[in-house]
Design a protein around this motif. Structure first.
Motif, PDB file in Angstrom:
ATOM      1  N   GLY A 213     -23.253 -17.725-110.853  1.00 56.27           N
ATOM      2  CA  GLY A 213     -23.575 -19.115-111.141  1.00 56.27           C
ATOM      3  C   GLY A 213     -23.002 -20.088-110.133  1.00 56.27           C
ATOM      4  N   SER A 214     -22.690 -19.591-108.922  1.00 57.09           N
ATOM      5  CA  SER A 214     -22.176 -20.472-107.877  1.00 57.09           C
ATOM      6  C   SER A 214     -22.875 -20.145-106.565  1.00 57.09           C
ATOM      7  N   GLY A 215     -23.132 -21.165-105.772  1.00 59.06           N
ATOM      8  CA  GLY A 215     -23.783 -20.961-104.484  1.00 59.06           C
ATOM      9  C   GLY A 215     -23.696 -22.213-103.642  1.00 59.06           C
ATOM     10  N   ILE A 216     -24.203 -22.113-102.429  1.00 61.97           N
ATOM     11  CA  ILE A 216     -24.239 -23.282-101.555  1.00 61.97           C
ATOM     12  C   ILE A 216     -25.569 -23.337-100.814  1.00 61.97           C
ATOM     13  N   LEU A 217     -25.905 -24.530-100.395  1.00 66.28           N
ATOM     14  CA  LEU A 217     -26.925 -24.745 -99.384  1.00 66.28           C
ATOM     15  C   LEU A 217     -26.286 -25.596 -98.299  1.00 66.28           C
ATOM     16  N   ILE A 218     -26.226 -25.055 -97.092  1.00 65.49           N
ATOM     17  CA  ILE A 218     -25.798 -25.841 -95.945  1.00 65.49           C
ATOM     18  C   ILE A 218     -27.027 -26.565 -95.410  1.00 65.49           C
ATOM     19  N   ARG A 219     -26.934 -27.865 -95.295  1.00 67.44           N
ATOM     20  CA  ARG A 219     -28.043 -28.681 -94.763  1.00 67.44           C
ATOM     21  C   ARG A 219     -27.533 -29.487 -93.580  1.00 67.44           C
ATOM     22  N   ARG A 220     -28.083 -29.196 -92.400  1.00 69.36           N
ATOM     23  CA  ARG A 220     -27.729 -30.018 -91.248  1.00 69.36           C
ATOM     24  C   ARG A 220     -28.119 -31.462 -91.522  1.00 69.36           C
ATOM     25  N   ARG A 221     -27.272 -32.381 -91.171  1.00 65.78           N
ATOM     26  CA  ARG A 221     -27.377 -33.762 -91.637  1.00 65.78           C
ATOM     27  C   ARG A 221     -28.694 -34.451 -91.304  1.00 65.78           C
ATOM     28  N   GLU A 222     -29.342 -34.084 -90.206  1.00 71.31           N
ATOM     29  CA  GLU A 222     -30.580 -34.761 -89.815  1.00 71.31           C
ATOM     30  C   GLU A 222     -31.823 -34.167 -90.474  1.00 71.31           C
ATOM     31  N   VAL A 223     -31.665 -33.073 -91.210  1.00 72.52           N
ATOM     32  CA  VAL A 223     -32.826 -32.349 -91.736  1.00 72.52           C
ATOM     33  C   VAL A 223     -33.387 -33.053 -92.979  1.00 72.52           C
ATOM     34  N   PRO A 224     -34.687 -33.377 -92.977  1.00 69.64           N
ATOM     35  CA  PRO A 224     -35.282 -34.036 -94.145  1.00 69.64           C
ATOM     36  C   PRO A 224     -35.341 -33.099 -95.346  1.00 69.64           C
ATOM     37  N   LEU A 225     -34.936 -33.609 -96.503  1.00 67.81           N
ATOM     38  CA  LEU A 225     -34.897 -32.798 -97.720  1.00 67.81           C
ATOM     39  C   LEU A 225     -34.983 -33.718 -98.924  1.00 67.81           C
ATOM     40  N   LYS A 226     -35.746 -33.319 -99.914  1.00 66.69           N
ATOM     41  CA  LYS A 226     -35.851 -34.050-101.174  1.00 66.69           C
ATOM     42  C   LYS A 226     -35.250 -33.207-102.297  1.00 66.69           C
ATOM     43  N   PRO A 227     -34.573 -33.826-103.253  1.00 67.68           N
ATOM     44  CA  PRO A 227     -33.992 -33.051-104.364  1.00 67.68           C
ATOM     45  C   PRO A 227     -35.068 -32.497-105.285  1.00 67.68           C
ATOM     46  N   LEU A 228     -34.709 -31.453-106.011  1.00 66.81           N
ATOM     47  CA  LEU A 228     -35.586 -30.911-107.043  1.00 66.81           C
ATOM     48  C   LEU A 228     -35.299 -31.533-108.399  1.00 66.81           C
ATOM     49  N   LEU A 229     -34.065 -31.967-108.602  1.00 64.80           N
ATOM     50  CA  LEU A 229     -33.628 -32.548-109.862  1.00 64.80           C
ATOM     51  C   LEU A 229     -33.207 -33.991-109.629  1.00 64.80           C
ATOM     52  N   TYR A 230     -33.307 -34.795-110.682  1.00 63.55           N
ATOM     53  CA  TYR A 230     -32.939 -36.212-110.580  1.00 63.55           C
ATOM     54  C   TYR A 230     -31.991 -36.582-111.707  1.00 63.55           C
ATOM     55  N   GLY A 231     -31.076 -37.453-111.406  1.00 67.21           N
ATOM     56  CA  GLY A 231     -30.062 -37.876-112.368  1.00 67.21           C
ATOM     57  C   GLY A 231     -28.965 -38.610-111.642  1.00 67.21           C
ATOM     58  N   GLY A 232     -27.764 -38.023-111.648  1.00 61.80           N
ATOM     59  CA  GLY A 232     -26.634 -38.625-110.959  1.00 61.80           C
ATOM     60  C   GLY A 232     -26.714 -38.423-109.452  1.00 61.80           C
ATOM     61  N   LYS A 233     -25.682 -38.885-108.766  1.00 63.83           N
ATOM     62  CA  LYS A 233     -25.648 -38.832-107.306  1.00 63.83           C
ATOM     63  C   LYS A 233     -24.707 -37.741-106.786  1.00 63.83           C
ATOM     64  N   GLN A 234     -24.387 -36.784-107.622  1.00 54.73           N
ATOM     65  CA  GLN A 234     -23.505 -35.706-107.174  1.00 54.73           C
ATOM     66  C   GLN A 234     -24.131 -34.935-106.007  1.00 54.73           C
ATOM     67  N   GLU A 235     -23.288 -34.280-105.232  1.00 54.20           N
ATOM     68  CA  GLU A 235     -23.711 -33.451-104.102  1.00 54.20           C
ATOM     69  C   GLU A 235     -24.640 -34.218-103.160  1.00 54.20           C
ATOM     70  N   HIS A 236     -24.176 -35.386-102.757  1.00 57.02           N
ATOM     71  CA  HIS A 236     -24.901 -36.228-101.795  1.00 57.02           C
ATOM     72  C   HIS A 236     -26.286 -36.609-102.300  1.00 57.02           C
ATOM     73  N   GLY A 237     -26.490 -36.550-103.614  1.00 59.20           N
ATOM     74  CA  GLY A 237     -27.773 -36.900-104.196  1.00 59.20           C
ATOM     75  C   GLY A 237     -28.782 -35.776-104.209  1.00 59.20           C
ATOM     76  N   PHE A 238     -28.412 -34.600-103.711  1.00 62.81           N
ATOM     77  CA  PHE A 238     -29.355 -33.484-103.647  1.00 62.81           C
ATOM     78  C   PHE A 238     -29.252 -32.547-104.850  1.00 62.81           C
ATOM     79  N   ARG A 239     -28.168 -32.661-105.630  1.00 64.75           N
ATOM     80  CA  ARG A 239     -27.988 -31.735-106.738  1.00 64.75           C
ATOM     81  C   ARG A 239     -27.247 -32.457-107.865  1.00 64.75           C
ATOM     82  N   PRO A 240     -27.974 -33.269-108.667  1.00 62.58           N
ATOM     83  CA  PRO A 240     -27.306 -34.032-109.721  1.00 62.58           C
ATOM     84  C   PRO A 240     -26.803 -33.126-110.845  1.00 62.58           C
ATOM     85  N   GLY A 241     -25.880 -33.653-111.622  1.00 64.37           N
ATOM     86  CA  GLY A 241     -25.297 -32.916-112.739  1.00 64.37           C
ATOM     87  C   GLY A 241     -23.808 -32.745-112.550  1.00 64.37           C
ATOM     88  N   THR A 242     -23.086 -32.672-113.647  1.00 66.91           N
ATOM     89  CA  THR A 242     -21.638 -32.498-113.576  1.00 66.91           C
ATOM     90  C   THR A 242     -21.300 -31.192-112.865  1.00 66.91           C
TER      91      THR A 242
END
Length: 388
Positions: A213-242
């Motif tokens: 139940g743990s993992g990472i995604l490394i995203r180079r800062r210039e790479v365009p990416l949209k979140p799959l989930l919406y809610g809070g701004k955790q994980e730079h806005g890419f992965r909301p939730g506590t």
């Protein structure tokens, strides 16, 4: 006589490292506030996440702001693939994506779904060693290509993909993102995300002695990416939730230990692999599906016994206290020929009888002797029952 369990399915999941267990336990007992809370207890939890992010960044030679914590590699791969597709769908122009035919299901099925939704997908074949050729990827690139996905180490055969060469090719196409499923690589073979030009890199905790139940995604800062989930701004806005604070801290420790131990682990695993293959190659009608070093990572051996059902072999070994597997754990219950072995061999018999042995540096030469002796007994027992 009841022998102790010999676990040779480390590519499916690893036992958590004792230091990781201790760390997670301490955090669960002492730090349970919400990291988003403004009080001191929340700040303490937030600080642990910040430190964990820095530990991961140092271990992988990336910037801390590029580390996104997730629930595992499946989520990371889905975020990479669908998040990239969404990021490029805003202007409504046609888009094209490239993926190898031997990706893990958590990548491959994402592309299949995008294809059903109308995305233009090119599937790159592999050679007899299970490797893609960089020139085939370059030949497939079009003006509207947005991403290429090629895994580091194949989870069934151990085939090692030429990431440095692929990254060199893609450096000439700056608008094309390079996504790598790195789950089976870290701790087993060298990893150089920055040098290889990788834009999106996925990792799972429970494959390297970390928590499920743990993992990472490394995203180079210039790479365009949209979140799959919406809610809070955790994980730079890419992965909301506590955030899962204990899991994140335990994951960071596991990543650090895996990165530090990789050089010595590699040498031991190469020796164990060669010892196992020397004995297994004497068995009939065994066929080795894994390429030799250096075209493969050292911890995975994939063999077939054409005419024998792989499930029967696996259960016969289990009766002797030895745990191996057929395909990826995510696919093994479907009872279909291995998609990966079919792509490599075009041989349904081999693809239907594949068995994966996945080792860990904790294995010993005595373990290898026991493993090969059990295979000898099982194949002799089952050979009269083979399909002719």
């Amino acid at each position: 006589m009841n022998l102790p369990l010999l676990y040779c399915d480390h590519s499916a999941s690893t036992p958590p490292h004792p230091d990781v267990i201790r760390t997670i336990t301490e955090v669960m007992e002492q730090v349970y506030a919400n990291p988003s809370s403004i009080h001191q207890a929340g700040g303490q939890a937030e600080q642990l996440i910040r430190r964990a992010r820095e530990v991961v960044a140092r271990a992988l030679n990336v910037h801390a702001s590029e580390v996104i914590f997730t629930s595992g590699a499946t989520e990371s791969n889905n975020l990479a693939v669908f998040g990239t597709a969404r990021a490029h769908a805003i202007d409504g122009k046609p888009r094209h994506m490239i993926v190898s035919e031997v990706e893990h299901a958590s990548v491959y099925e994402c592309y299949k779904q995008l294809g059903r939704e109308g995305m233009d997908i090119t599937y790159i074949p592999v050679d007899k060693n299970g490797c893609v050729q960089p020139e085939q990827i370059e030949a497939a690139i079009r003006p509207h290509t947005i991403m290429v996905s090629v895994m580091h180490v194949n989870n069934e055969t151990g085939s090692l993909q030429p990431l440095a060469e692929i990254g060199s090719v893609l450096s000439r196409y700056p608008k094309v993102s390079f996504h790598v499923d790195g789950v089976q690589g870290l701790g087993k073979v060298p990893v150089d995300i920055r040098q290889w030009g990788i834009d999106l890199y996925s990792l799972s905790g429970h494959k390297i002695g970390g928590p499920k139940g743990s993992g990472i995604l490394i995203r180079r800062r210039e790479v365009p990416l949209k979140p799959l989930l919406y809610g809070g701004k955790q994980e730079h806005g890419f992965r909301p939730g506590t955030e899962n604070v204990p899991g994140i801290v335990g994951l960071a420790k596991a990543i650090r230990l895996a990165a530090e131990g990789q050089p010595s682990n590699y040498e031991k695993l190469v020796s164990l692999r060669e010892r196992a293959l020397k004995q297994l190659r004497t068995l009939k009608p065994l066929v080795n599906n894994s390429p030799d070093i250096p075209l493969a990572a050292p911890h995975i051996i994939n063999i077939s016994f054409p005419g024998m059902k792989s499930e029967v072999v696996v259960h016969a070994l289990e009766e002797r206290g030895i745990i191996v597997s057929t395909q990826s754990a995510c696919s093994s219950k479907m009872h279909k020929p291995s998609r990966v072995l079919l792509a490599m061999t075009q041989d349904t018999s081999r693809a239907s009888s594949g068995i994966r042995i996945s080792l860990d540096a904790s294995c010993s030469e005595r373990d290898i002797a026991r493993l090969t002796e059990a295979f000898t007994e099982v194949t002799e027992q089952l050979r009269p029952l083979m399909k002719r």
